[in-house]
Write a protein that holds these residues in place. Sequence first.
Motif, short mmCIF file in Angstrom:
data_model
loop_
_atom_site.label_atom_id
_atom_site.label_comp_id
_atom_site.label_asym_id
_atom_site.label_seq_id
_atom_site.Cartn_x
_atom_site.Cartn_y
_atom_site.Cartn_z
N SER A 169 2.41 4.57 -7.42
CA SER A 169 1.71 4.12 -8.63
C SER A 169 0.50 4.99 -8.91
O SER A 169 0.21 5.31 -10.06
CB SER A 169 1.25 2.66 -8.47
N ARG A 170 -0.22 5.36 -7.85
CA ARG A 170 -1.42 6.18 -8.03
C ARG A 170 -1.05 7.53 -8.63
O ARG A 170 -1.79 8.09 -9.43
CB ARG A 170 -2.14 6.34 -6.68
N ARG A 177 0.82 -1.21 0.00
CA ARG A 177 0.00 0.00 0.00
C ARG A 177 0.86 1.26 0.00
O ARG A 177 0.45 2.30 -0.51
CB ARG A 177 -0.99 -0.04 1.16
N LEU A 178 2.06 1.18 0.56
CA LEU A 178 2.97 2.32 0.48
C LEU A 178 3.41 2.55 -0.97
O LEU A 178 3.41 3.67 -1.46
CB LEU A 178 4.19 2.11 1.38
N PHE A 179 3.78 1.48 -1.68
CA PHE A 179 4.23 1.68 -3.06
C PHE A 179 3.07 2.17 -3.94
O PHE A 179 3.28 2.92 -4.89
CB PHE A 179 4.84 0.41 -3.67
N ALA A 180 1.84 1.77 -3.59
CA ALA A 180 0.68 2.20 -4.39
C ALA A 180 0.53 3.72 -4.39
O ALA A 180 -0.06 4.30 -5.31
CB ALA A 180 -0.59 1.53 -3.87
#
Lengths: 321, 321
Positions: free
Chosen positions: B225-226, B219-222
């Motif tokens: 990405s977002r 969720r941190l990397f997202a």
Amino acid sequence: MTLDAAIAAVLVDWGTSRLRLWAIGTDGATIDAIRSAEGMGATEPRAFEGILEHHLAELGARADVPVIMCGMVGSRQGWQEAPYVAVPARLDTIIARAVRVTGTPRDVRILPGIADRSADAPDVMRSEETQLLGLSRLAGPTADGLVCMPGTHAKWVLLDDGARTVAAFATALTGDLFAALSTASVLRHSIADGAGTDGDAFDAAVAASLAEPATTLMRLFAIRSRGLLAGQDAAHALGTLSGTIIGHDIAGALARFGRPSRLTLVGGGTLGTLYERALRVAGIAATPIDGEELACEGLLAAARQIWPDRLPAAPAAAMAH
Amino acid sequence: MTLDAAIAAVLVDWGTSRLRLWAIGTDGATIDAIRSAEGMGATEPRAFEGILEHHLAELGARADVPVIMCGMVGSRQGWQEAPYVAVPARLDTIIARAVRVTGTPRDVRILPGIADRSADAPDVMRSEETQLLGLSRLAGPTADGLVCMPGTHAKWVLLDDGARTVAAFATALTGDLFAALSTASVLRHSIADGAGTDGDAFDAAVAASLAEPATTLMRLFAIRSRGLLAGQDAAHALGTLSGTIIGHDIAGALARFGRPSRLTLVGGGTLGTLYERALRVAGIAATPIDGEELACEGLLAAARQIWPDRLPAAPAAAMAH
């Protein structure tokens, strides 16, 4: 310099921080290879062609030798954008969606990355899809299932359809988090360069992250406390830090994709060894395979399909799949 | 300068990065206070006395005015070590174990920290124990149960015995991790100074960390990405980063200490507001209380007990407990 007549195509993996080229003969074998630190992250858009042509001249590749590339060179900030293919993505599709670079006399193509555009789990990859294409060609259906690709931004990929399709994937901040904590948090005082990694501490930390991922922030601070209270050495601290983060990464993959009994582990070196060990703690057997070899194989598969006249069909073994 | 005859004692909270002093009258009221950036972290051992005497002169405290201190000044790297009291620790014990600084003509004492020396969850605190002593005196038995103390190294404390005893505690790397990721990871590109925090993104991220703490790294990397895929703004990114980490911190505390329906939240400002909001997402009501006020109250309680001739017993309300 190689006899240019022998070069059928040049394969290029151009990432943020490094550039690799392979000159390939008509038989598909590697004639020569170059590694460079000229990553695209530090390259001005107008400089890409010059850097590439410089290395192609080094390899002795004439102007009619085509080039196939993958990696961040195809991002919006790269040379020319190769728009992401959406999941679920057949790996063949990335070949079909290769973008031809405009404005160059040479035939230069860039393979696209893969994206998950869902609102709750948006994600992107560039270059890993080419490694996965190579894996699919080298390992065939035995690679079906979960693939672990450790790194600064670790990828976890679910292959299905006989390892022909990326069904889903997720990126974890794993290596980036490790580096940030090692350099920019209080834990930098607990570890030391070259101190080694205590294997028992690593295993215990992996097991703790798998058993209770919620308490990771507390177990990270305990590395500092253990140093203050018990004079823990740097190898124990590094083993605990590394095991806590890798264990948490694995716990996340199991939560997201389910628990396999075995998986494919892409990546060699120290990091690959640590993941293999951590996966063993999790009860998962890992088949390690070198990522660079896979990238070369994936690019070669693309080159064969795009330029069949220059690169005749692969031998039967590699075509079996 | 204050009339020195009025000063009964000086209270000092001397942490790694800041120094605070309060001049207290015989009635227990604060006459004057000083804040300084002369934290003990940047102070040479032989410089402590000079810095303290300089500020005492500013306050007009004569040579016979005693001083009670808490914080990192009592660590091994500080002025003089005040060895940790072990958990479970009665808060009164930290007064009894105050260490008298040697080699100074003035009566200067340092309150000890508290340590958990267990092998699997070693931990330490210095200065929070004094805030907890203040909490115990100010709030009495209503403070029994879980206490949340957000910060660079967030403390979660379980008080029992009518809020007279620290039964257990754990420190999480929360704020330190947030700072490391904000400055030294790829996420630094996604956030921006002064962009604000998107409340809805914060709430959603807290809920996700509470529901599935294992996938925090994904969720941190997202967040990155977002930004790449959907052009997410900096306020959304910061809200998600902050909510993910604070939610994970809370998930850890609930896993370690169980889920209360309410708790005491020590700390004001933006961080206190974020924790109050995050705890609400977790279904936990928080009673916020200012940490600086508690440190002053805890130091005062210690001064009263150590120098009863200079500081007569507290008024009935504060003595009720």
